[in-house]
Design an enzyme around this catalytic site. Structure first.
Site, PDB file in Angstrom:
ATOM      1  N   ASP A 148     120.808  10.116 114.217  1.00 39.25           N
ATOM      2  CA  ASP A 148     119.654   9.217 114.244  1.00 39.25           C
ATOM      3  C   ASP A 148     118.483   9.885 114.964  1.00 39.25           C
ATOM      4  OD1 ASP A 148     117.895   7.104 114.356  1.00 39.25           O
ATOM      5  OD2 ASP A 148     118.950   6.094 116.001  1.00 39.25           O
TER       6      ASP A 148
ATOM      7  N   ASN B  40     115.284   8.568 115.307  1.00 36.36           N
ATOM      8  CA  ASN B  40     114.226   7.716 115.868  1.00 36.36           C
ATOM      9  C   ASN B  40     114.725   6.540 116.705  1.00 36.36           C
ATOM     10  OD1 ASN B  40     115.298   6.227 113.844  1.00 36.36           O
ATOM     11  ND2 ASN B  40     113.377   5.762 112.816  1.00 36.36           N
TER      12      ASN B  40
ATOM     13  N   ASP C 182     123.967  11.351  95.116  1.00 33.35           N
ATOM     14  CA  ASP C 182     124.758  10.341  94.433  1.00 33.35           C
ATOM     15  C   ASP C 182     123.968   9.788  93.252  1.00 33.35           C
ATOM     16  OD1 ASP C 182     127.255   8.583  94.793  1.00 33.35           O
ATOM     17  OD2 ASP C 182     126.979   9.467  96.776  1.00 33.35           O
TER      18      ASP C 182
ATOM     19  N   ASP D  35     128.916   8.280  90.860  1.00 35.47           N
ATOM     20  CA  ASP D  35     129.686   7.130  91.320  1.00 35.47           C
ATOM     21  C   ASP D  35     130.428   6.457  90.161  1.00 35.47           C
ATOM     22  OD1 ASP D  35     130.155   5.466  93.715  1.00 35.47           O
ATOM     23  OD2 ASP D  35     129.226   3.886  92.524  1.00 35.47           O
TER      24      ASP D  35
ATOM     25  N   GLU E  93     133.146  10.758  90.060  1.00 36.57           N
ATOM     26  CA  GLU E  93     134.142   9.971  90.776  1.00 36.57           C
ATOM     27  C   GLU E  93     134.901   9.173  89.723  1.00 36.57           C
ATOM     28  OE1 GLU E  93     134.565   6.700  94.378  1.00 36.57           O
ATOM     29  OE2 GLU E  93     133.203   6.361  92.727  1.00 36.57           O
TER      30      GLU E  93
ATOM     31  N   HIS F 161     133.828   8.759 102.574  1.00 38.36           N
ATOM     32  CA  HIS F 161     133.308   7.551 103.236  1.00 38.36           C
ATOM     33  C   HIS F 161     134.048   6.278 102.829  1.00 38.36           C
ATOM     34  CE1 HIS F 161     131.601   7.679  99.303  1.00 38.36           C
ATOM     35  NE2 HIS F 161     131.163   6.447  99.428  1.00 38.36           N
ATOM     36  N   ASP F 162     134.954   6.371 101.862  1.00 36.59           N
ATOM     37  CA  ASP F 162     135.707   5.190 101.411  1.00 36.59           C
ATOM     38  C   ASP F 162     137.138   5.178 101.929  1.00 36.59           C
ATOM     39  OD1 ASP F 162     133.618   4.212  99.828  1.00 36.59           O
ATOM     40  OD2 ASP F 162     134.271   5.366  98.075  1.00 36.59           O
TER      41      ASP F 162
HETATM   42  O1  TEU Z   1     133.662   3.931  95.223  1.00 38.29           O
HETATM   43  C1  TEU Z   1     134.541   3.460  94.250  1.00 38.29           C
HETATM   44  C2  TEU Z   1     135.682   2.751  94.850  1.00 38.29           C
HETATM   45  O2  TEU Z   1     136.003   1.664  94.486  1.00 38.29           O
HETATM   46  C3  TEU Z   1     136.388   3.318  96.009  1.00 38.29           C
HETATM   47  O3  TEU Z   1     136.361   2.358  97.028  1.00 38.29           O
HETATM   48  C4  TEU Z   1     137.831   3.632  95.690  1.00 38.29           C
HETATM   49  O4  TEU Z   1     138.525   3.856  96.860  1.00 38.29           O
HETATM   50  C5  TEU Z   1     137.988   4.873  94.916  1.00 38.29           C
HETATM   51  O5  TEU Z   1     137.083   5.744  95.350  1.00 38.29           O
HETATM   52  C6  TEU Z   1     138.021   4.629  93.454  1.00 38.29           C
HETATM   53  O6  TEU Z   1     139.236   4.046  93.105  1.00 38.29           O
HETATM   54  C7  TEU Z   1     132.309   4.162  94.980  1.00 38.29           C
HETATM   55  C8  TEU Z   1     131.640   4.524  96.278  1.00 38.29           C
HETATM   56  O7  TEU Z   1     132.190   5.698  96.779  1.00 38.29           O
HETATM   57  C9  TEU Z   1     131.743   3.365  97.211  1.00 38.29           C
HETATM   58  O8  TEU Z   1     131.239   3.655  98.487  1.00 38.29           O
HETATM   59  C10 TEU Z   1     130.999   2.213  96.595  1.00 38.29           C
HETATM   60  O9  TEU Z   1     131.141   1.077  97.390  1.00 38.29           O
HETATM   61  C11 TEU Z   1     131.500   1.911  95.196  1.00 38.29           C
HETATM   62  O10 TEU Z   1     131.642   3.067  94.389  1.00 38.29           O
HETATM   63  C12 TEU Z   1     130.522   1.010  94.474  1.00 38.29           C
HETATM   64  O11 TEU Z   1     129.372   1.698  94.156  1.00 38.29           O
HETATM   65 CA    CA Z   2     117.106   6.198 112.381  1.00 41.64          CA
END
Ligand code: TEU
Ligand code: CA
Length: 543
Positions: free
Chosen positions: A21, A23, A98, A199, A250, A314-315
């Site tokens: 971060d 700011n 993305d 995505d 993805e 991140h998921d």
């Molecule tokens: O993720 C797709 C998703 O459903 C994932 O949570 C799952 O674990 C796997 O990756 C697919 O089965 C993407 C993004 O990465 C996520 O952050 C978003 O929330 C989602 O799409 C919706 O855009």
């Molecule tokens: Ca910031």
């Protein structure tokens, strides 16, 4: 197999809101990323994958876009993005962004129009259906909601959303939608970005007829439907093939058989993919299963298409917590998992913080969680009458917020991530685990990653080498080779809290050169045929 830069690259994923971060508003931002580019360069990464920073109401951390040509205020502005692209290039790296085009935000002007009336020209840009017997059109579930159908009182129809109600799915059957998306893609590519992480790209085509599913909880009906390859080939023809870029799709629910349809080099669709047979389907470490998955993908794509390697993003819960040991053997297992990801066939990905062995969190209260998937699920179960304490406990281990806590830069307040109040709590272990300390410690996880990455740069065998598993059936040990022409590398791993004896394959009986090991001291006088691996020990040899 053709040589390309994206096969040789190491990708570093930046979840900017948790990166740094600049700011003091508590949210990471692009200016913050700019100030830390040297850190990523120093690690040795070649490509940055930047999570969505487009304009968005931010219900799903940027995966709900309301303007594809705008930049989210929290992240920065268009000038900052342009500066970022330039700076990344000046440092000799590349940047991919993305592409979120299965759905938009419900606040996107297209959807506002679409929902306005049944005869609106944009009505058909989304998926609208009549009620069936006064109820939802089918029994499906969505990723983030009990049903993928949300009722719109005004026009008396349901709209479809694979994710949250705030993320309506676009209707890819409509050629105007496709043309508009291609325009957006060209806009960003012409700004100089080096590709896209796409995505849930296999969700674009929907099942004809939207018939009831036998098991509504198996969401695979959402993906890989007829028409998907025509869309991707058109996208390739119209946009992708005109640029020297990398594309990684993805692709949930994909198997090695249909994976080739997306990334086969003769298919003119995508370069590479993320499959989820590990991250989605293997909740904790399962060596036999992991080997099986790697083998099938290797055989399935060999010489024809390219894989990606990752164990978290991140998921998903941080890999050292989910697949390693985040207690006594945190550093060892973090390095072991890194060794795997970087020596398996495919392009390796590092999720920010992984390179210092950051661990998952377990917040005490649901109010500390930020993730829409977690919150919606929690509400659904609690409203259904389940015990809130138990629900929280059940959801914690796989919560997406596990990996979204701020990068731990040093041991000062808030881990040096922000001078303000962070948007999500910092992992309390930042005093022990942080970048500053990692940089000062010669045998840190960071230093190990750096060596792994530079090995890949100097040795094509790590990229293009054939893969062979020599440890079929062994539950704790993994012994495999990568070989290219006359060069053979041997990788040995002990994924266990115990010491294990390794019987070496005959090819490795004499003349081994140790290239990398995750323990500082490696006994020199080992036997030619076998040696002892300590807990979570990993070694790479040239033989
Ligand atoms: O993720 C797709 C998703 O459903 C994932 O949570 C799952 O674990 C796997 O990756 C697919 O089965 C993407 C993004 O990465 C996520 O952050 C978003 O929330 C989602 O799409 C919706 O855009
Ligand atoms: Ca910031």
């Amino acid at each position: 197999m053709k040589k390309t830069w994206w096969k040789e690259a190491v990708v570093y994923q930046v979840y900017w809101r948790s990166f740094y971060d600049s700011n003091g508003d508590g949210i990471g931002d692009l200016e913050g990323l700019l100030s830390k580019l040297h850190y990523i360069k120093d690690l040795g990464a070649d490509v940055i994958w930047l999570n969505p920073m487009y304009q968005s109401p931010d219900k799903d951390n940027g995966y709900d876009i309301s303007d594809y040509y705008g930049v989210m205020e929290k992240a920065g502005d268009m000038q900052t993005v342009e500066r970022l692209i330039t700076e990344v290039h000046n440092l000799g790296m590349k940047i991919i962004m993305d592409l979120v085009v299965n759905h938009t935000s419900d606040q996107h002007p297209w959807f506002l129009e679409s929902r306005a009336s049944e005869d609106n020209p944009k009505r058909d840009w989304y998926i609208w259906k009549d009620a069936k017997d006064g109820k939802e059109p089918n029994n499906w579930r969505s990723y983030f909601a009990p049903s993928p159908w949300t009722w719109e009182e005004k026009t008396g129809q349901y709209y479809f959303h694979s994710f949250a109600a705030e993320q309506p799915d676009l209707n890819w059957e409509n050629p105007e939608v496709r043309e508009e998306i291609y325009k957006i893609m060209r806009f960003w590519l012409d700004k100089g970005i080096d590709g896209f992480r796409m995505d849930v790209i296999n969700l674009l085509a929907k099942q004809k007829g939207f018939r009831d599913a036998a098991d509504p909880y198996d969401l695979s009906y959402l993906g890989n439907n007829p028409g998907i390859h025509e869309y991707l080939q058109e996208m390739n023809r119209e946009v992708l093939k005109h640029y020297d870029i990398m594309t990684v799709g993805e692709i949930p629910f994909v198997t090695p058989e249909d994976g080739l349809l997306y990334v086969g080099e003769d298919r003119n669709e995508l370069h590479t993919l993320f499959h989820f047979q590990v991250a989605d389907d293997m909740p904790s470490w399962d060596m036999l299963r992991y080997k099986e998955i790697q083998k099938k993908w290797y055989e399935g794509l060999k010489g024809k298409g390219w894989n990606s390697q990752f164990l978290n993003n991140h998921d998903h819960t941080r890999q050292v917590t989910r697949y390693g040991n985040d207690g006594e053997y945190r550093a060892e297992s973090a390095k072991l998992l890194g060794t795997l990801v970087h020596t398996m066939p495919g392009t390796p990905y590092i999720f920010q913080g992984e390179e210092i062995g950051m661990t998952g969190v377990c917040f005490e209260d649901i109010s500390d969680y930020r993730d829409i998937a977690m919150k919606n699920k929690y509400n659904e179960l609690v409203e259904r009458g389940e015990d809130p304490v138990q629900v929280l406990k059940d959801l914690q281990p796989l919560s997406r917020d596990n990996s979204r806590t701020p990068v731990q830069w040093d041991d000062s307040e808030n881990a040096g991530f922000t001078s303000g109040s962070p948007w999500i709590k910092v992992n309390p272990n930042y005093k022990e685990i942080n970048v500053k300390r990692e940089l000062e410690t010669p045998d840190s996880v960071f230093c190990y990653y750096k060596k792994l990455i530079s090995l890949r740069k100097e040795n094509e065998v790590m990229v293009y080498g054939d893969y062979e598993d020599l440890s079929d059936g062994q539950e704790e040990l993994y012994i495999y080779t990568r070989s290219l022409w006359e060069v053979t590398w041997l990788i040995v791993l002990n994924h266990s809290e115990r010491t294990n004896e390794v019987k070496l394959p005959e090819i490795a009986h004499d003349g081994k050169e140790l290239l990398l090991a995750n323990y500082v001291e490696v006994p020199e006088e080992e036997l030619a045929q076998k040696f002892i691996l300590r807990p979570f020990e990993a070694r790479i040899y040239k033989i």
